[in-house]
Design an enzyme around this catalytic site. Structure first.
Site, PDB file in Angstrom:
ATOM      1  N   CYS A   1       0.812   9.776  11.784  1.00 21.47           N
ATOM      2  CA  CYS A   1       0.817   9.897  10.404  1.00 21.47           C
ATOM      3  C   CYS A   1       0.468   8.546   9.510  1.00 21.47           C
ATOM      4  O   CYS A   1       1.232   7.790   9.308  1.00 21.47           O
ATOM      5  CB  CYS A   1       2.239  10.460   9.764  1.00 21.47           C
ATOM      6  SG  CYS A   1       2.314  10.674   8.003  1.00 21.47           S
TER       7      CYS A   1
ATOM      8  N   CYS B   1       2.457   7.932   6.367  1.00 22.82           N
ATOM      9  CA  CYS B   1       3.651   7.290   6.525  1.00 22.82           C
ATOM     10  C   CYS B   1       3.428   5.884   7.049  1.00 22.82           C
ATOM     11  O   CYS B   1       4.415   5.075   6.801  1.00 22.82           O
ATOM     12  CB  CYS B   1       4.526   8.146   7.604  1.00 22.82           C
ATOM     13  SG  CYS B   1       4.147   9.950   7.454  1.00 22.82           S
ATOM     14  N   ASP B   2       2.794   5.538   7.864  1.00 24.70           N
ATOM     15  CA  ASP B   2       2.767   4.350   8.786  1.00 24.70           C
ATOM     16  C   ASP B   2       1.560   3.333   8.549  1.00 24.70           C
ATOM     17  O   ASP B   2       1.553   2.013   9.012  1.00 24.70           O
ATOM     18  CB  ASP B   2       2.758   4.753  10.358  1.00 24.70           C
ATOM     19  CG  ASP B   2       4.121   5.417  10.531  1.00 24.70           C
ATOM     20  OD1 ASP B   2       5.250   5.321   9.836  1.00 24.70           O
ATOM     21  OD2 ASP B   2       4.261   6.223  11.568  1.00 24.70           O
TER      22      ASP B   2
END
Ligand code: NAP
Length: 308
Positions: free
Chosen positions: A133, A136-137
């Site tokens: 993701c 997200c990261d």
């Protein structure tokens, strides 16, 4: 008979639980195979509103669970293996322990699971530079080369997004053409921050001994030659599977297996059965959008019960 049974304990499920519990419907949650959902598999979450310093994915989900339990939501550790849904109900859920639960309404929030290559080194470096993701990261990997594996729309989108952090992005694809839509391919190929390693199959993620990502060994499928691409992170973008197999026979799904909902609601094709989160949404796939959809499902279920 239950009023509301919520299947799945991710952001969508917990939000539906908080809403229906506060509406005094005494919901029952069936936690599923990964209590807390996909967010428990990530580290810091910096884009969920309300946490100015970020929050660990596990802590966020734990807090949602406590919030649901504060309003006396019950959580049962089982998996739904089969269902017997009919328009207007009552709805039957069969669990992995053989138990059958009957409920007036059901909210499906079973999420989706990212596909992985299945390499041992990939597994060992998850959350240490290997992610599925970018939203997200991605922000954790600044000014280093980043590999993105895949050739679909997700890979194009992730690669384009990651150029804002990476020194360069290398898309690693197993064929010599992308499956992604023309517009997404155009956007990626015209981006000077993106290179492509065509006809390349990942062989090993480096470096398990160092406990962090330092590179990716790929094999050229035409020549069988191997090379190492140096990078500080690897994003695997080879598709997601919505966790909807148990509902396939009765609930209307789209061609990729995601549950179809009506208009802007959480209503499915079965009256009294609602759906929310990543099992519905293949576009946004964010904790906050899942929570928003869980809210809709909770309110829809409450109104449906009121109307009966
Ligand atoms: P996808 O279209 O199924 O593409 C998966 C990609 O991963 C393919 O290029 C595939 O290669 C590759 N792949 C699969 N297994 C692999 C393996 N074991 N090793 C190496 N490569 C592998 O998945 P997606 O990109 O997640 O898209 C899913 C759906 O969501 C699509 O309908 C897509 O259009 C949609 N989507 C839309 C948007 C948007 O419109 N903004 C954004 C994201 C996703 P091959 O091509 O060789 O099979």
């Amino acid at each position: 008979m239950e009023n509301v049974v919520i299947i799945g304990t991710g952001a969508a499920g917990y939000t539906a639980a908080i809403y229906t519990a506060r509406a005094q419907l005494n919901p029952l949650m069936i936690s599923g195979q990964l209590p807390g959902g996909q967010l428990t598999q990530t580290t810091d979450v910096e884009n969920y509103p309300g946490f100015s310093d970020g929050i660990l994915g596990f802590d966020l989900m734990d807090s949602m669970r406590k919030q649901a339990e504060r309003f006396e939501c019950r959580i049962q550790s089982n998996t739904v293996t089969d269902v017997n849904f009919k328009n207007g109900g009552p709805q039957e859920l069969i669990l992995d322990n053989g138990e059958t639960i009957t409920s007036k309404t059901v909210i499906i929030s079973t999420g989706a699971s990212p596909n992985w290559l299945g390499l041992d080194s990939e597994e060992k470096l998850k959350n240490k530079g290997v992610s599925s993701c970018a939203t997200c990261d991605g922000a954790f990997f600044r000014d280093v080369p980043i590999c993105v594996i895949g050739g679909g729309d997700t890979a194009m989108e992730e690669a384009t997004f990651l150029t804002r952090y990476a020194s360069k992005v290398i898309i690693v694809h197993r064929r010599n053409e992308f499956r992604a839509s023309k517009i997404m391919v155009g956007r990626a190929l015209n981006n000077p921050g993106i290179e492509v390693s065509w006809d390349s199959v990942p062989v090993e993620f480096l470096d398990v001994n160092e406990g962090k990502v330092t590179g990716l060994i790929v094999k050229d499928v035409r020549t069988n030659e191997q090379k190492t691409i140096e990078c500080g992170a690897i994003f695997v973008a080879i598709g997601h599977r919505p966790n909807t197999a148990a509902f396939r026979q009765v609930i209307e799904l789209d061609e990729n297996g995601y549950i179809k909902v009506q208009d802007v609601t959480a209503r499915t094709n079965i009256s009294g059965v609602f759906a929310a989160g990543d099992c519905v949404d293949h576009v946004y796939r964010q904790a906050v959008t899942a929570a928003g959809m869980g809210c809709k499902a909770g309110i829809d279920a409450e109104r449906w019960l009121e109307a009966q």
